[in-house]
Design an enzyme around this catalytic site. Structure first.
Site, PDB file in Angstrom:
ATOM      1  N   LYS A  81      -0.127  78.101  18.569  1.00 31.95           N
ATOM      2  CA  LYS A  81       0.362  77.189  17.535  1.00 31.95           C
ATOM      3  C   LYS A  81      -0.734  76.871  16.508  1.00 31.95           C
ATOM      4  O   LYS A  81      -0.512  76.966  15.311  1.00 31.95           O
ATOM      5  CB  LYS A  81       0.848  75.864  18.162  1.00 31.95           C
ATOM      6  N   ARG A  89       6.621  66.440  21.475  1.00 32.48           N
ATOM      7  CA  ARG A  89       6.445  67.026  22.803  1.00 32.48           C
ATOM      8  C   ARG A  89       7.389  66.417  23.825  1.00 32.48           C
ATOM      9  O   ARG A  89       7.333  66.786  24.990  1.00 32.48           O
ATOM     10  CB  ARG A  89       5.010  66.771  23.268  1.00 32.48           C
ATOM     11  N   ARG A  97     -10.683  80.411  25.029  1.00 31.92           N
ATOM     12  CA  ARG A  97     -10.595  79.720  23.727  1.00 31.92           C
ATOM     13  C   ARG A  97     -11.874  78.966  23.390  1.00 31.92           C
ATOM     14  O   ARG A  97     -12.444  78.276  24.217  1.00 31.92           O
ATOM     15  CB  ARG A  97      -9.420  78.747  23.767  1.00 31.92           C
ATOM     16  N   ARG A 146     -13.020  73.117  24.834  1.00 34.50           N
ATOM     17  CA  ARG A 146     -12.357  71.858  25.167  1.00 34.50           C
ATOM     18  C   ARG A 146     -12.516  71.504  26.635  1.00 34.50           C
ATOM     19  O   ARG A 146     -12.397  72.357  27.502  1.00 34.50           O
ATOM     20  CB  ARG A 146     -10.866  71.956  24.815  1.00 34.50           C
ATOM     21  N   ARG A 149      -0.922  70.986  32.444  1.00 29.22           N
ATOM     22  CA  ARG A 149      -0.390  70.977  31.071  1.00 29.22           C
ATOM     23  C   ARG A 149       0.821  71.893  30.960  1.00 29.22           C
ATOM     24  O   ARG A 149       1.762  71.592  30.234  1.00 29.22           O
ATOM     25  CB  ARG A 149      -1.495  71.361  30.082  1.00 29.22           C
TER      26      ARG A 149
HETATM   27  P1  ADP Z   1      -2.222  76.468  20.934  1.00 34.64           P
HETATM   28  O1  ADP Z   1      -2.567  75.730  19.656  1.00 34.64           O
HETATM   29  O2  ADP Z   1      -0.758  76.819  20.999  1.00 34.64           O
HETATM   30  O3  ADP Z   1      -2.667  75.765  22.163  1.00 34.64           O
HETATM   31  P2  ADP Z   1      -4.266  78.403  20.047  1.00 34.64           P
HETATM   32  O4  ADP Z   1      -3.832  78.734  18.663  1.00 34.64           O
HETATM   33  O5  ADP Z   1      -5.419  77.511  20.227  1.00 34.64           O
HETATM   34  O6  ADP Z   1      -2.980  77.874  20.904  1.00 34.64           O
HETATM   35  O7  ADP Z   1      -4.514  79.793  20.820  1.00 34.64           O
HETATM   36  C1  ADP Z   1      -5.056  79.807  22.137  1.00 34.64           C
HETATM   37  C2  ADP Z   1      -6.127  80.903  22.249  1.00 34.64           C
HETATM   38  O8  ADP Z   1      -5.500  82.193  22.185  1.00 34.64           O
HETATM   39  C3  ADP Z   1      -7.151  80.878  21.126  1.00 34.64           C
HETATM   40  O9  ADP Z   1      -8.408  81.240  21.668  1.00 34.64           O
HETATM   41  C4  ADP Z   1      -6.647  81.926  20.133  1.00 34.64           C
HETATM   42  O10 ADP Z   1      -7.727  82.542  19.443  1.00 34.64           O
HETATM   43  C5  ADP Z   1      -5.942  82.925  21.039  1.00 34.64           C
HETATM   44  N1  ADP Z   1      -4.714  83.483  20.442  1.00 34.64           N
HETATM   45  C6  ADP Z   1      -3.849  82.862  19.607  1.00 34.64           C
HETATM   46  N2  ADP Z   1      -2.815  83.676  19.279  1.00 34.64           N
HETATM   47  C7  ADP Z   1      -3.027  84.837  19.967  1.00 34.64           C
HETATM   48  C8  ADP Z   1      -2.306  86.094  20.047  1.00 34.64           C
HETATM   49  N3  ADP Z   1      -1.154  86.292  19.380  1.00 34.64           N
HETATM   50  N4  ADP Z   1      -2.827  87.054  20.847  1.00 34.64           N
HETATM   51  C9  ADP Z   1      -3.983  86.848  21.527  1.00 34.64           C
HETATM   52  N5  ADP Z   1      -4.696  85.703  21.480  1.00 34.64           N
HETATM   53  C10 ADP Z   1      -4.235  84.712  20.703  1.00 34.64           C
HETATM   54  P1  ADP Z   2      -2.422  72.586  23.524  1.00 31.26           P
HETATM   55  O1  ADP Z   2      -1.842  73.139  22.276  1.00 31.26           O
HETATM   56  O2  ADP Z   2      -3.425  73.483  24.157  1.00 31.26           O
HETATM   57  O3  ADP Z   2      -1.406  72.078  24.496  1.00 31.26           O
HETATM   58  P2  ADP Z   2      -3.127  70.106  22.145  1.00 31.26           P
HETATM   59  O4  ADP Z   2      -4.414  70.097  21.434  1.00 31.26           O
HETATM   60  O5  ADP Z   2      -1.877  70.194  21.342  1.00 31.26           O
HETATM   61  O6  ADP Z   2      -3.231  71.274  23.218  1.00 31.26           O
HETATM   62  O7  ADP Z   2      -2.994  68.812  23.074  1.00 31.26           O
HETATM   63  C1  ADP Z   2      -4.023  68.431  23.956  1.00 31.26           C
HETATM   64  C2  ADP Z   2      -3.603  67.198  24.741  1.00 31.26           C
HETATM   65  O8  ADP Z   2      -3.394  66.105  23.840  1.00 31.26           O
HETATM   66  C3  ADP Z   2      -2.288  67.327  25.504  1.00 31.26           C
HETATM   67  O9  ADP Z   2      -2.476  67.895  26.786  1.00 31.26           O
HETATM   68  C4  ADP Z   2      -1.848  65.847  25.583  1.00 31.26           C
HETATM   69  O10 ADP Z   2      -2.569  65.149  26.580  1.00 31.26           O
HETATM   70  C5  ADP Z   2      -2.298  65.294  24.239  1.00 31.26           C
HETATM   71  N1  ADP Z   2      -1.239  65.406  23.219  1.00 31.26           N
HETATM   72  C6  ADP Z   2      -1.264  66.157  22.081  1.00 31.26           C
HETATM   73  N2  ADP Z   2      -0.130  66.011  21.386  1.00 31.26           N
HETATM   74  C7  ADP Z   2       0.653  65.143  22.096  1.00 31.26           C
HETATM   75  C8  ADP Z   2       1.960  64.617  21.913  1.00 31.26           C
HETATM   76  N3  ADP Z   2       2.715  64.949  20.853  1.00 31.26           N
HETATM   77  N4  ADP Z   2       2.441  63.767  22.867  1.00 31.26           N
HETATM   78  C9  ADP Z   2       1.703  63.420  23.927  1.00 31.26           C
HETATM   79  N5  ADP Z   2       0.472  63.900  24.167  1.00 31.26           N
HETATM   80  C10 ADP Z   2      -0.059  64.758  23.260  1.00 31.26           C
END
Ligand code: ADP
Ligand code: ADP
Ligand code: ZN
Length: 217
Positions: free
Chosen positions: A13, A88, A127, A161, A172
Site C-alpha cells: 500500500k 481498518r 522492509r 520498524r 497484525r
Molecule cells: P504496506 O504499506 O502495505 O504495509 P509496503 O509498501 O511497505 O506495504 O511494502 C512492504 C515491503 O514489500 C516493502 O519493503 C516494499 O519495498 C516491498 N514491496 C512492495 N510492493 C512489492 C511488490 N509488488 N513486490 C515485491 N515487493 C514489494
Molecule cells: P502495515 O501497512 O504494515 O499494516 P501501518 O503502518 O499501516 O502498517 O500500521 C502500523 C500499525 O499502526 C498497525 O499495526 C496499527 O497498530 C496502527 N494503525 C495504523 N492505522 C490504523 C488504523 N486505521 N486503525 C487502527 N490502528 C491503525
C-alpha cells in the site's frame, strides 16, 4: 480523486501510494506513518498508540478517526487523497463516509491489493525505509540503486520498524483478517471495490492501478 488502498500489512500500500502521489499529485494519508510520527515526538497520542502497535493490535477507532478528520481538512488534501491504512474497521469506514459527506467529498475507488500470506512475511521481514524522506525499500525486491544511499534524497541512513518482527507480524495479519477484511463487503455493496493482483512486480501493480484510474488511457 479520492482513493483507498486496502490490503494486509506488507501488501504494498505504502509503496503504491507514494508512486501515485508523485504521479497524480494526490496526497498520501497513511495512518501508520502519522502514528509513528506521534511516537517519535512523544505526544500523548503517540504514547497511547505505541502500546497497541508494539503488540500488533489496532489502535482504538476513536483515536485514528479524529486524526483522519483533522488531516483531510488540511489544504494539501484538497486535490484528492489516497488513504493508506485507513479505514481498518467497519466503524472507521462508517465514520469516513460521514466525514466525507459533511465535506461534500466522494470516494472514487477502493482498491484491494491481494497478496498471498507467505509472501507478506517475506516482504515485511525485508522492509526498510529512508530515515530522512521515508522512501520504502526492500532487501531483495527494491534495493537502493547505490547501496546505502536513498534514491530519492541521497541520505545514507535507513530504519526498520519495531513492529516488523515475525511474532508481531502474525498478530497484525490476524487483525487484518478479523477486523479489516469485513470492510471489503461494505465497499463491495456500494459498488466501489476493485481487487487487483498485489503479487505482481511493483511497476506492474502500479500500472494496474493507473489503468483503473484512467480506463481510457
Ligand atoms: P504496506 O504499506 O502495505 O504495509 P509496503 O509498501 O511497505 O506495504 O511494502 C512492504 C515491503 O514489500 C516493502 O519493503 C516494499 O519495498 C516491498 N514491496 C512492495 N510492493 C512489492 C511488490 N509488488 N513486490 C515485491 N515487493 C514489494
Ligand atoms: P502495515 O501497512 O504494515 O499494516 P501501518 O503502518 O499501516 O502498517 O500500521 C502500523 C500499525 O499502526 C498497525 O499495526 C496499527 O497498530 C496502527 N494503525 C495504523 N492505522 C490504523 C488504523 N486505521 N486503525 C487502527 N490502528 C491503525
Ligand atoms: Zn530518502
Amino acid at each position: 480523486m479520492n482513493l483507498i488502498l486496502l490490503g494486509p500489512p506488507g501488501a504494498g500500500k505504502g509503496t503504491q501510494a507514494r508512486m501515485l502521489q508523485e504521479h497524480f499529485g494526490l496526497m498520501q494519508i497513511a495512518t501508520g506513518d502519522m502514528l509513528r510520527e506521534h511516537i517519535k515526538h512523544h505526544t500523548d497520542l503517540g504514547q497511547l498508540a505505541q502500546n497497541y502497535m508494539n503488540q500488533g493490535q489496532l489502535v482504538p477507532d476513536l483515536v485514528v478517526i479524529q486524526m483522519i478528520e483533522h488531516r483531510i481538512s488540511e489544504a494539501d488534501a484538497n486535490n484528492g487523497f489516497i488513504l493508506d491504512g485507513f479505514p481498518r474497521t467497519v466503524p472507521q469506514a462508517e465514520s469516513l463516509d460521514k466525514m466525507l459527506a459533511r465535506r461534500k467529498l466522494k470516494l472514487d475507488h477502493v482498491i484491494e491489493m491481494r497478496v498471498d500470506e507467505d509472501a507478506l512475511v517475506e516482504r515485511i521481514a525485508g522492509r526498510f525505509s529512508c530515515a530522512a524522506c521515508g522512501e520504502g525499500y526492500h532487501d531483495k525486491f527494491k534495493k537502493p540503486a547505490r547501496e546505502g544511499v536513498c534514491d530519492k534524497c541521497g541520505f545514507g541512513q535507513f530504519v526498520r520498524r519495531d513492529d516488523d518482527r515475525a511474532d508481531t507480524v502474525r498478530k497484525r495479519l490476524a487483525a487484518y483478517r478479523e477486523q479489516t477484511a469485513p470492510i471489503l463487503p461494505y465497499y463491495q455493496a456500494k459498488g466501489k471495490l476493485t481487487s487487483i493482483d498485489g503479487m505482481a512486480e511493483i511497476d506492474v501493480v502500479q500500472t494496474q492501478i493507473r489503468q483503473l484510474l484512467r480506463p481510457q488511457a
